[in-house]
Design a protein around this motif. Structure first.
Motif, mmCIF file in Angstrom:
data_model
loop_
_atom_site.group_PDB
_atom_site.id
_atom_site.type_symbol
_atom_site.label_atom_id
_atom_site.label_comp_id
_atom_site.label_asym_id
_atom_site.label_seq_id
_atom_site.Cartn_x
_atom_site.Cartn_y
_atom_site.Cartn_z
ATOM 1 N N THR A 3 0.912 -1.291 -0.249
ATOM 2 C CA THR A 3 -0.030 -0.085 -0.420
ATOM 3 C C THR A 3 0.915 1.537 -0.121
ATOM 4 O O THR A 3 0.785 2.750 -0.279
ATOM 5 N N LYS A 4 1.896 1.230 0.985
ATOM 6 C CA LYS A 4 3.249 2.613 1.047
ATOM 7 C C LYS A 4 3.708 2.897 -0.419
ATOM 8 O O LYS A 4 3.361 3.872 -0.606
ATOM 9 N N MET A 5 3.777 1.846 -1.587
ATOM 10 C CA MET A 5 3.998 2.256 -2.271
ATOM 11 C C MET A 5 3.564 2.289 -3.402
ATOM 12 O O MET A 5 4.079 3.526 -4.140
ATOM 13 N N ILE A 6 2.026 2.461 -3.437
ATOM 14 C CA ILE A 6 1.356 2.918 -4.415
ATOM 15 C C ILE A 6 0.952 4.087 -3.593
ATOM 16 O O ILE A 6 0.604 5.032 -4.703
ATOM 17 N N ALA A 7 1.301 4.188 -2.779
ATOM 18 C CA ALA A 7 0.768 5.612 -2.194
ATOM 19 C C ALA A 7 1.580 6.845 -2.827
ATOM 20 O O ALA A 7 1.367 7.841 -3.173
ATOM 21 N N ALA A 8 2.898 6.165 -2.342
ATOM 22 C CA ALA A 8 3.936 6.964 -3.320
ATOM 23 C C ALA A 8 3.608 7.078 -4.682
ATOM 24 O O ALA A 8 4.053 8.014 -5.285
ATOM 25 N N PHE A 9 3.933 5.561 -4.999
ATOM 26 C CA PHE A 9 3.435 6.626 -6.883
ATOM 27 C C PHE A 9 2.345 7.029 -7.584
ATOM 28 O O PHE A 9 2.862 8.125 -8.471
ATOM 29 N N ILE A 10 1.044 7.340 -6.157
ATOM 30 C CA ILE A 10 -0.046 8.216 -6.484
ATOM 31 C C ILE A 10 0.461 9.647 -6.595
ATOM 32 O O ILE A 10 0.340 10.611 -7.106
ATOM 33 N N VAL A 11 1.304 9.976 -5.225
ATOM 34 C CA VAL A 11 1.685 11.011 -4.719
ATOM 35 C C VAL A 11 2.590 11.822 -6.142
ATOM 36 O O VAL A 11 2.946 12.708 -6.855
ATOM 37 N N THR A 12 3.523 10.826 -6.692
ATOM 38 C CA THR A 12 4.443 10.968 -7.488
ATOM 39 C C THR A 12 3.670 11.112 -8.872
ATOM 40 O O THR A 12 3.885 13.404 -9.404
ATOM 41 N N LEU A 13 3.021 10.658 -9.672
ATOM 42 C CA LEU A 13 1.874 11.324 -10.546
ATOM 43 C C LEU A 13 1.191 12.644 -10.499
ATOM 44 O O LEU A 13 1.280 13.222 -11.349
ATOM 45 N N MET A 14 0.977 13.098 -9.231
ATOM 46 C CA MET A 14 0.122 13.886 -9.139
ATOM 47 C C MET A 14 1.146 15.455 -9.133
ATOM 48 O O MET A 14 0.407 15.918 -9.953
ATOM 49 N N ALA A 15 2.192 14.623 -8.415
ATOM 50 C CA ALA A 15 2.971 16.374 -8.281
ATOM 51 C C ALA A 15 3.691 16.000 -9.921
ATOM 52 O O ALA A 15 3.726 17.338 -10.440
ATOM 53 N N LEU A 16 3.654 15.325 -10.398
ATOM 54 C CA LEU A 16 4.181 16.016 -12.292
ATOM 55 C C LEU A 16 2.882 16.171 -12.984
ATOM 56 O O LEU A 16 2.937 16.784 -13.849
ATOM 57 N N SER A 17 1.972 16.057 -12.353
ATOM 58 C CA SER A 17 0.409 16.148 -13.140
ATOM 59 C C SER A 17 0.448 17.619 -13.334
ATOM 60 O O SER A 17 0.550 18.366 -13.366
ATOM 61 N N ILE A 18 0.914 18.164 -11.574
ATOM 62 C CA ILE A 18 1.309 19.816 -11.161
ATOM 63 C C ILE A 18 1.803 20.485 -12.573
ATOM 64 O O ILE A 18 1.662 21.161 -12.757
ATOM 65 N N PHE A 19 2.825 19.745 -11.810
ATOM 66 C CA PHE A 19 4.218 20.863 -12.574
ATOM 67 C C PHE A 19 4.464 20.871 -13.958
ATOM 68 O O PHE A 19 4.064 21.745 -14.560
ATOM 69 N N GLY A 20 3.318 19.659 -14.331
ATOM 70 C CA GLY A 20 3.503 19.555 -15.803
ATOM 71 C C GLY A 20 2.464 20.676 -16.590
ATOM 72 O O GLY A 20 2.876 21.070 -17.734
ATOM 73 N N PHE A 21 1.709 20.633 -16.017
ATOM 74 C CA PHE A 21 0.962 21.833 -16.050
ATOM 75 C C PHE A 21 0.878 22.955 -16.230
ATOM 76 O O PHE A 21 0.450 24.307 -17.156
ATOM 77 N N VAL A 22 1.370 23.473 -14.914
ATOM 78 C CA VAL A 22 2.447 25.107 -14.640
ATOM 79 C C VAL A 22 3.869 24.760 -16.085
ATOM 80 O O VAL A 22 3.493 26.127 -16.815
ATOM 81 N N TYR A 23 4.323 24.070 -16.088
ATOM 82 C CA TYR A 23 4.882 24.149 -17.291
ATOM 83 C C TYR A 23 4.764 24.574 -18.327
ATOM 84 O O TYR A 23 5.096 25.328 -19.013
ATOM 85 N N SER A 24 3.905 23.988 -18.787
ATOM 86 C CA SER A 24 3.036 24.008 -20.198
ATOM 87 C C SER A 24 1.704 25.210 -20.506
ATOM 88 O O SER A 24 1.653 25.313 -21.429
ATOM 89 N N ALA A 25 2.388 26.219 -19.276
ATOM 90 C CA ALA A 25 0.496 27.396 -19.553
ATOM 91 C C ALA A 25 1.132 28.033 -20.458
ATOM 92 O O ALA A 25 2.828 28.087 -20.504
ATOM 93 N N TRP A 26 0.029 28.740 -21.398
ATOM 94 C CA TRP A 26 0.556 29.588 -22.949
ATOM 95 C C TRP A 26 1.448 30.750 -21.816
ATOM 96 O O TRP A 26 0.339 31.472 -20.641
ATOM 97 N N ARG A 27 2.563 31.503 -22.721
ATOM 98 C CA ARG A 27 2.801 32.376 -22.185
ATOM 99 C C ARG A 27 3.309 33.755 -22.850
ATOM 100 O O ARG A 27 3.228 33.390 -24.302
ATOM 101 N N ASP A 28 3.444 34.905 -22.993
ATOM 102 C CA ASP A 28 3.786 36.172 -23.595
ATOM 103 C C ASP A 28 4.073 36.814 -22.989
ATOM 104 O O ASP A 28 4.087 37.265 -21.784
ATOM 105 N N ASN A 29 5.633 37.677 -23.760
ATOM 106 C CA ASN A 29 5.875 38.654 -23.253
ATOM 107 C C ASN A 29 6.047 39.979 -23.745
ATOM 108 O O ASN A 29 5.413 40.149 -25.039
#
Length: 243
Positions: A3-29
């Motif tokens: 169970t602990k390994m499954i929970a850690a894996f889920i947390v990691t996926l959630m973090a990557l999902s969040i960071f991936g969302f931030v990184y892929s945001a549209w930007r202009d200057n």
């Protein structure tokens, strides 16, 4: 997989999902670049790089009459020379505009009723309108090691600014009278200046303004004396007068 390994894996996926969302945001200057080309304030006596006195005229007379107009030729013993120095050339004009910041007038062997008239042009060779802010006069009797004084005022005659004044010596007692001229102070030179400038004294860029400086030597000027004098005129940018 416990169970602990499954929970850690889920947390990691959630973090990557969040960071991936931030990184892929549209930007202009939006960028703003600024460049400021500063102007310059240059006021002086119009000159020429090839001939500094090209625009200066000197007329010498006795009692207002030029030598060549006397019925019987007179020996011309007095002599006035004019030199210009402290030159400055504007970098903002084509062709370049050159002015002198100093005029030196030398009169040799002057005598009463000899008079001299010097004509030239004030020039605003800069890019900013200039106004007269202050003027001053100093005079000295080099022979007696004493100061000279002057009186007079500037008036506007509808066409030009005119200064009518006198240069004074303190007389035989070497003391200034109070009031001036009440005992033995004497006028040694009449001074007359005309500047064909606007009533508000504003000199516009690239414009020239004729002037005439006249000296009339009086009977009370002392023999074998050397008199020196200097006048200074301060010009300031048009919007700073009186500050």
């Amino acid at each position: 997989m416990n169970t602990k390994m499954i929970a850690a894996f889920i947390v990691t996926l959630m973090a990557l999902s969040i960071f991936g969302f931030v990184y892929s945001a549209w930007r202009d200057n939006v960028y703003i670049d600024g460049t400021v080309h500063m102007g310059e304030l240059i006021v002086g006596i119009l000159s020429d790089p090839d001939d500094s006195l090209k625009n200066i005229t000197v007329i010498e007379t006795t009692n207002g009459v030029p030598e060549e107009e006397f019925e019987q030729a007179k020996p011309w013993v007095a002599n006035t020379t004019v030199t210009l120095n402290d030159f400055e050339t504007s970098v903002h004009h084509e062709p370049p505009q050159t002015v002198a910041h100093k005029m030196i007038i030398t009169v040799d062997n002057a005598y009463p009723q000899y008079d001299v008239h010097i004509m030239g042009f004030l020039k605003n060779a800069g890019t900013i309108p200039a106004k007269l802010n202050d003027c001053d006069f100093e005079g000295y009797d080099e022979t007696d090691n004493e100061e000279l004084r002057y009186t007079g005022e500037w008036t506007w005659n509808g066409t030009a600014w005119v200064f009518e004044g006198e240069i004074w010596d303190n007389g035989d007692d070497n003391m200034w009278d109070d009031p001036l001229g009440s005992v033995d102070d004497v006028v040694i030179i009449n001074l007359y200046v005309v500047v064909f400038a606007p009533e508000d004294t504003q000199l516009e860029p690239c414009n020239e303004y004729p002037f005439v400086i006249s000296f009339d030597f009086k009977q009370d000027a002392e023999e074998c004396h050397t008199y020196t004098f200097s006048a200074s005129f301060e010009f300031i940018q048009w919007n700073k007068v009186g500050e």
